[in-house]
Motif scaffolding. Structure first.
Motif, PDB file in Angstrom:
ATOM      1  N   GLY A  57      12.221  -1.847   8.320  1.00 34.05           N
ATOM      2  CA  GLY A  57      11.318  -2.407   7.805  1.00 34.05           C
ATOM      3  C   GLY A  57      10.815  -3.431   9.138  1.00 34.05           C
ATOM      4  O   GLY A  57      11.371  -3.470  10.357  1.00 34.05           O
ATOM      5  N   LEU A 116       0.355  -3.483  -0.506  1.00 40.47           N
ATOM      6  CA  LEU A 116       1.822  -3.360  -0.867  1.00 40.47           C
ATOM      7  C   LEU A 116       2.468  -2.763  -2.281  1.00 40.47           C
ATOM      8  O   LEU A 116       3.056  -1.310  -1.518  1.00 40.47           O
ATOM      9  CB  LEU A 116       3.305  -4.373  -0.096  1.00 40.47           C
ATOM     10  N   HIS A 154       1.001   0.949  -2.086  1.00 34.97           N
ATOM     11  CA  HIS A 154       1.909   1.852  -1.282  1.00 34.97           C
ATOM     12  C   HIS A 154       3.446   1.985  -1.479  1.00 34.97           C
ATOM     13  O   HIS A 154       3.878   2.877  -1.393  1.00 34.97           O
ATOM     14  CB  HIS A 154       1.994   1.270   0.547  1.00 34.97           C
ATOM     15  N   PHE A 167       5.536   0.039  -1.325  1.00 34.93           N
ATOM     16  CA  PHE A 167       6.557  -0.300  -0.546  1.00 34.93           C
ATOM     17  C   PHE A 167       7.423  -1.803  -1.076  1.00 34.93           C
ATOM     18  O   PHE A 167       7.119  -2.174  -1.403  1.00 34.93           O
ATOM     19  CB  PHE A 167       5.655  -1.120   1.381  1.00 34.93           C
ATOM     20  N   TYR A 174       8.672  -5.279  -0.748  1.00 38.37           N
ATOM     21  CA  TYR A 174       8.325  -6.143   0.091  1.00 38.37           C
ATOM     22  C   TYR A 174       8.700  -7.600  -0.481  1.00 38.37           C
ATOM     23  O   TYR A 174       9.135  -7.788  -1.653  1.00 38.37           O
ATOM     24  CB  TYR A 174       7.003  -6.616   0.279  1.00 38.37           C
ATOM     25  N   LYS A 185       9.014  -3.053   4.168  1.00 37.76           N
ATOM     26  CA  LYS A 185       9.997  -1.624   4.379  1.00 37.76           C
ATOM     27  C   LYS A 185       9.243  -0.738   3.403  1.00 37.76           C
ATOM     28  O   LYS A 185       9.040  -1.114   2.554  1.00 37.76           O
ATOM     29  CB  LYS A 185      11.504  -1.893   4.261  1.00 37.76           C
ATOM     30  N   THR A 186       9.564   1.487   4.055  1.00 39.68           N
ATOM     31  CA  THR A 186       8.557   1.803   3.475  1.00 39.68           C
ATOM     32  C   THR A 186       9.965   2.186   2.596  1.00 39.68           C
ATOM     33  O   THR A 186       9.132   3.703   1.786  1.00 39.68           O
ATOM     34  CB  THR A 186       8.400   3.035   4.568  1.00 39.68           C
TER      35      THR A 186
END
Length: 515
Positions: free
Chosen positions: A447, A492, A495, A497, A499, A513-514
């Motif tokens: 990430g 985030l 999304h 994601f 974190y 990071k995804t």
């Protein structure tokens, strides 16, 4: 409305709805029970009347009332509490339905079982796994007829109901004989077979009705005659006439059904209530959990809004106060030699307020922005955002390592991710002491990571740093709106994601990071 009141309203509403549904179920089962009774009683009465005709008029049929009583009693089984009686032309009861004892060697012996006898028999029957049979009985002889005075019952299956026995006294007359059947138990049959346990109450009313009918001197037996009959939802009455041995007799049958009671104990209604209760429990659990979660979420949202409003007002109050104070100094010509300083302070606080308002609008706008995911080169985004801080990095004499920013694509909303990257880099540059090191890296597995040397973040504040207007130690000397990481968190989260941050040996790293 508080949570307690909301739960009370839900409980009351479900209880009312449950009662309404139970009432509808009962009404449906009540109607079905009524239809079943109407059909069964009609069939029963027709069968009974047909039996009378067959017994009297068939070859070798009954020649007297005793033979009629015996053959009629053994010709059918009743499914509802009922009463029938045979009356002579003067309205006198000749015989009525009753229980009886029957076996191969003694034949047929009628037993006039009153309410108390019937109750004892039914209670004993209810206790057994099998059914009661007569082991022996005591009797007296009257008019060349055997009249039972005491009945001794046992279970038909003694291997299951061990030591089960019951003695029922029919009369206090001194017995003159005793009949014992050790090989084949004799059955106690008749109107106590296959009926519900509310028989006594129902049958008592039937008998009282007939007593009242025949005690009415204004009604003669000829008026009753062949009336055909009446069949209602819980009651059936029929009258008929027949001749036997050259004499005319009247036959009256009255079938009574406690429709309300038998609906309550019916398996159909019980199954309906079981299913309804199970369904309501599921609905209640889902409703309580869902609404309470929504209530808690709404409470948190309201608290967050109040906290946000209070924090925003507090943040704006300070620069406004400074601007007002500096403007008063200018207007009143206080310390003319400091006028340039006053103007600089006003300008700086105005910029701070403008930045703060811009961040507030940006923070609120994220909730209404539709995420537009596209593929883009994340390395280009990192380098472009880093360029904004080149002069500040030079002024603070920071050493920066970008060697591990790999050329990989990311699928996300590029504009919003740029805001996250910008805030991460901006915070790292601001909080890194002069002459220290920065490192920015990215690959699709680890990430995006921004590391800066400096003070650690207190573990007690690890969640607070993502809130609006929160500042870490040292923010009082660093120009910051305290909203950067709150904006990052919203983006985030939208999304989905992963974190966070990590305290390392020489500093702090922030990442997302995804996967």
């Amino acid at each position: 409305m508080n949570k307690k009141r909301m739960n009370c309203i839900i409980t009351l509403s479900l209880a009312v709805l449950y009662v309404i549904c139970a009432g509808l179920s009962f009404n449906i089962c009540y109607s079905k029970e009524g239809r079943d009774f109407e059909n069964a009683s009609m069939n029963y009465v027709n069968l009974l009347l047909d039996n009378i005709n067959n017994i009297i008029y068939s070859d070798g049929g009954a020649q007297n009332l005793d033979e009629l009583q015996e053959q009629l009693a053994t010709a059918y089984t009743e499914f509802y509490p009922s009463y029938y009686g045979v009356y002579d032309k003067h309205g006198k009861l000749v015989f009525k339905n009753s229980s009886y004892i029957q076996s191969d060697d003694i034949g047929f012996i009628p037993v006039d079982a009153n309410d108390e006898v019937t109750e004892q028999y039914l209670l004993f029957d209810k206790e057994l796994t099998s059914y009661p049979v007569i082991d022996k009985f005591c009797y007296v002889t009257e008019n060349n007829k055997i009249v039972p005075t005491k009945l001794y019952f046992v279970s038909a299956d003694e291997s299951i109901d061990k030591n089960a026995s019951k003695v029922i006294v029919l009369s206090n007359k001194k017995a003159t004989g005793e009949y014992i059947s050790k090989i084949s138990k004799t059955d106690f049959l008749g109107f106590t077979s296959n009926i519900s346990y509310n028989y006594n109450k129902v049958n008592k009313k039937i008998k009282n009705d007939l007593i009242d009918l025949y005690s009415n001197k204004n009604v003669s037996i000829s008026d009753i005659g062949n009336t055909g009959g009446y069949n209602g939802c819980d009651e059936a009455k029929y009258t008929s006439t027949f001749e036997l041995d050259g004499k005319k007799y009247y036959f009256i049958v009255h079938v009574k059904h406690s429709l309300f009671y038998d609906t309550l104990i019916s398996q159909t209604f019980k199954n309906s209530i079981y299913n309804q209760t199970f369904l309501f429990l599921i609905v209640a659990v889902v409703l309580f959990v869902t609404l309470n979660k929504m209530f808690d979420k709404n409470e948190k949202l309201n608290q967050a809004r109040q906290a946000f409003t209070s924090a925003a007002a507090h943040e704006l109050k300070t620069p406004i106060t400074i601007i007002n104070n500096q403007c008063e100094c200018l207007m009143e010509n206080v310390a003319p030699e400091k006028q340039q300083e006053y103007i600089s302070n006003i300008y700086r606080q105005n910029r701070h307020m403008s930045s703060l308002v811009g961040n507030l609008l940006q923070y609120n706008r994220i909730d209404f922005v539709k995420i537009q995911k596209t593929k883009f080169d994340f390395k280009i985004v990192c380098l472009e955002e880093l360029e904004k801080y080149e002069s500040l990095i030079e002024n603070k004499n920071l050493s920066i390592d970008t060697s591990e920013i790999y050329d990989d694509e990311m699928t996300a909303d590029e504009k919003l991710i740029r805001l996250v990257v910008d805030n991460y880099i901006s915070n790292a540059v601001k909080y890194t002491p002069n002459g220290k090191n920065l490192k920015i890296s990215y690959d699709k597995y680890k990430g995006f990571i921004v590391f800066n040397e400096g003070s650690h973040i207190d573990e007690a504040d690890k969640n607070k740093i993502w809130e609006v207007f929160n500042r870490s130690v040292g923010d009082e000397v660093i120009e910051s709106s305290g909203m950067g990481l709150a904006v990052c968190k919203k983006i985030l989260d939208a999304h989905k994601f992963k974190y966070g941050f990590n305290n390392l040996a020489t500093g702090v790293e922030f990442y997302f990071k995804t996967k």
